[in-house]
Enzyme design. Structure first.
Site, short mmCIF file in Angstrom:
data_model
loop_
_atom_site.label_atom_id
_atom_site.label_comp_id
_atom_site.label_asym_id
_atom_site.label_seq_id
_atom_site.Cartn_x
_atom_site.Cartn_y
_atom_site.Cartn_z
N MET A 188 6.52 6.04 4.74
CA MET A 188 6.97 5.44 5.99
C MET A 188 8.39 4.92 5.87
SD MET A 188 5.08 5.49 8.69
CE MET A 188 3.39 4.94 8.77
N ALA B 69 0.85 -1.19 0.00
CA ALA B 69 0.00 0.00 0.00
C ALA B 69 0.88 1.25 0.00
CB ALA B 69 -0.93 0.01 1.20
N PHE B 70 0.30 2.38 -0.38
CA PHE B 70 1.13 3.57 -0.62
C PHE B 70 1.76 4.13 0.65
CE2 PHE B 70 -0.29 7.84 0.60
CZ PHE B 70 -1.47 7.55 1.26
N LYS B 71 1.25 3.73 1.82
CA LYS B 71 1.84 4.24 3.07
C LYS B 71 3.34 3.90 3.15
CE LYS B 71 -2.22 5.34 5.32
NZ LYS B 71 -3.18 5.01 4.29
N ASP B 72 3.76 2.80 2.50
CA ASP B 72 5.18 2.46 2.51
C ASP B 72 6.04 3.58 1.92
OD1 ASP B 72 4.90 -0.14 3.57
OD2 ASP B 72 4.52 -1.00 1.59
#
Ligand SMILES: *Cc1c(COP(=O)(O)O)cnc(C)c1O
Length: 476
Positions: A117, A111-114
């Site tokens: 993060m 997911a794009f949070k990587d």
């Protein structure tokens, strides 16, 4: 470059200082004193950069107190082909003549949070080592954010993660993803309760300032400016790749539009900042699901957040948010970076439950190019199906919200980019409903479900949580 608070009550601070904080000291959100600007020639000179090179270049405008060599190293480590499945890190994939997906989900948690993060993990470890400090991250998750934080912070020196999740409320895949981590600094805690109970536990401990200070507690939630700044990078990357085929003399000012599946307004805020820095984005389109508070705001100028109880549980769950925590940064911009006017607007919101920014509305459209739309479960199913029929490509329900709304704003001759915020493998049920295709676990995660899991089960009890954190917190 220094950072200040939207509420005007914080001493200007450098990038490395604000990375460790959530809210500004006066309860506002941290913003750059002045946003860096880039020229068309500068952007053009970045065309041959790899993703980590571009990230270091863009982030060097924000992290002016971190030496460039160190920033280069952090970006190389954050965006490496060991962590990301695709060599380019962020691939662009056309799904038809009009719409191109920007692949932000190639990282370890799909997911794009990587994207943000992974950089934040590097930056936090660096800043903590330099100042000889430790940080214990306390968070609550119902899925995506918690796993992205754990994969970014696993094994990092001077950092431990305490991540609360609701017992029995996560998918087998989500549990396996988080609970199979064996790193000593990662603590998964399954609370007997629902997500709101987990969040209340976090609030209760974080508001105990003495406990918070004694245990160096912090968060890495979506208002973290390190995350927002790292997200700006892929807007530049997407524009560069989308304009690769354009004749060199037509590239300056070449416009593309971008649609962003949105929840907390973090991702699209980064796009707004990229545009303000000088990236030629034509329209920036916010896509919402049934929780369409922000769509309503951008259509009418009236912002009326809803409570958790009024928030629908939908099939694009990471967008089930009715009070977007990053909106304050945008409203600050909208009122001309005037903390007093912002304070008045927020007081009005507290008293009446809504604010009317109709007078400023004209700037959303004319100057900022902001548009919005929303979709329903039926729209997501139809969109996943039609994209699959036409192109053979499978998309996840959040990206489907984006594609559905993007279609409403396509203009001839202007490429429309849609940010792919998660991989379809994370949401096999709706993909099956739409296409009949049964998705398994992606190749790079084979065996995940069989791995041993490590999780601490706990009652919904602040005292028990305190004791656990006291016993396992890292110190320096
Ligand atoms: C977090 C998330 C979003 C929403 O992003 P915001 O920055 O909160 O607007 C959309 N899609 C997916 C898959 C997410 O994980």
């Amino acid at each position: 470059m220094k950072y200040i608070s939207t509420r005007g009550g914080m001493e200007p601070a450098p990038y490395s200082a604000i990375l460790l904080e959530g809210l500004a000291t006066d309860g506002g959100l941290v913003v750059p004193e002045t946003l860096p600007r880039v020229t068309a020639d500068e952007i053009e000179s970045w065309r041959s950069f790899s993703y980590p090179e571009l990230a270091a270049e863009v982030l060097s405008r924000f992290a002016t107190d971190i030496p460039r060599d160190d920033l280069d190293r952090m970006c190389r480590d954050a965006y490496s082909s060991e962590l990301f499945v695709t060599e380019e890190i962020v691939p662009l994939t056309p799904i038809d003549d009009e719409i191109t997906l920007v692949g932000l989900s190639e990282g370890p948690t799909l997911a794009f949070k990587d994207m943000a993060m992974q950089f934040l993990g590097q930056a936090l470890e660096y800043v903590l080592a330099r100042s000889d400090r430790a940080l214990n991250i306390l968070g609550a998750t119902s899925g995506d954010t918690g796993s992205a934080a754990e994969y970014a912070l696993r094994g990092k020196d001077g950092i431990a993660v305490f991540m609360l999740s609701p017992q029995g409320r996560m998918s087998a895949f989500q549990r396996a993803q988080m609970y199979s981590l064996e790193d000593e600094n990662i603590h998964n805690i399954a609370v007997a309760g629902v997500f709101d109970d987990c969040q209340n536990l976090v609030k209760s401990l974080s508001s105990d300032l003495e406990f918070k200070r004694a245990h160096h507690l912090g968060t890495v939630n979506s208002i973290n400016l390190g995350r927002i700044s790292a997200q700006i990078v892929y807007y530049f990357w997407a524009w560069l790749r989308a304009s690769d085929g354009v004749p060199a003399d037509e590239r300056a000012g070449y416009e593309v539009s971008v649609t962003v599946p949105s929840g907390n307004f973090g991702n699209i805020l980064s796009g707004h900042l990229a545009k303000t820095m000088g990236l030629p984005l034509r329209k920036l389109v916010l896509a919402a699901n049934e929780n369409n508070v922000l769509d309503h705001f951008f259509r009418t100028g009236v912002y009326a957040p809803r409570t958790a109880a009024e928030t629908h549980a939908t099939s694009s769950p990471s967008m089930d948010i009715s009070k977007a925590s990053n909106l304050e940064r945008f409203v600050y911009d909208l009122v001309g970076c005037d903390s007093e006017r912002l304070g008045e607007a927020w007081r009005e919101l507290d008293e009446t439950g809504r604010i009317d920014l109709t007078a400023e509305l004209v700037r959303f459209e004319a100057e900022y190019g902001l548009r919005s739309g929303s979709s329903t479960h039926a729209d997501r199913v139809a969109t996943i199906r039609s994209v699959h029929e036409r192109s053979g490509i499978l998309i996840d329900p959040h990206t489907a919200d984006g594609v559905k709304v993007a279609r409403e704003y396509v203009e001839p001759g202007v490429p429309m980019l849609v940010l792919e915020t998660a991989k379809p493998e994370k949401f096999p049920d709706i993909v099956f409903e739409a296409t009949g295709v049964q998705l398994g676990i992606p190749e790079q995660l084979a065996g995940l479900l069989e791995r041993a899991q490590r999780v601490t089960e706990m009652a919904d009890d602040a005292g028990e949580l305190r004791a656990f954190i006291s016993a396992h917190a890292v110190h320096r």
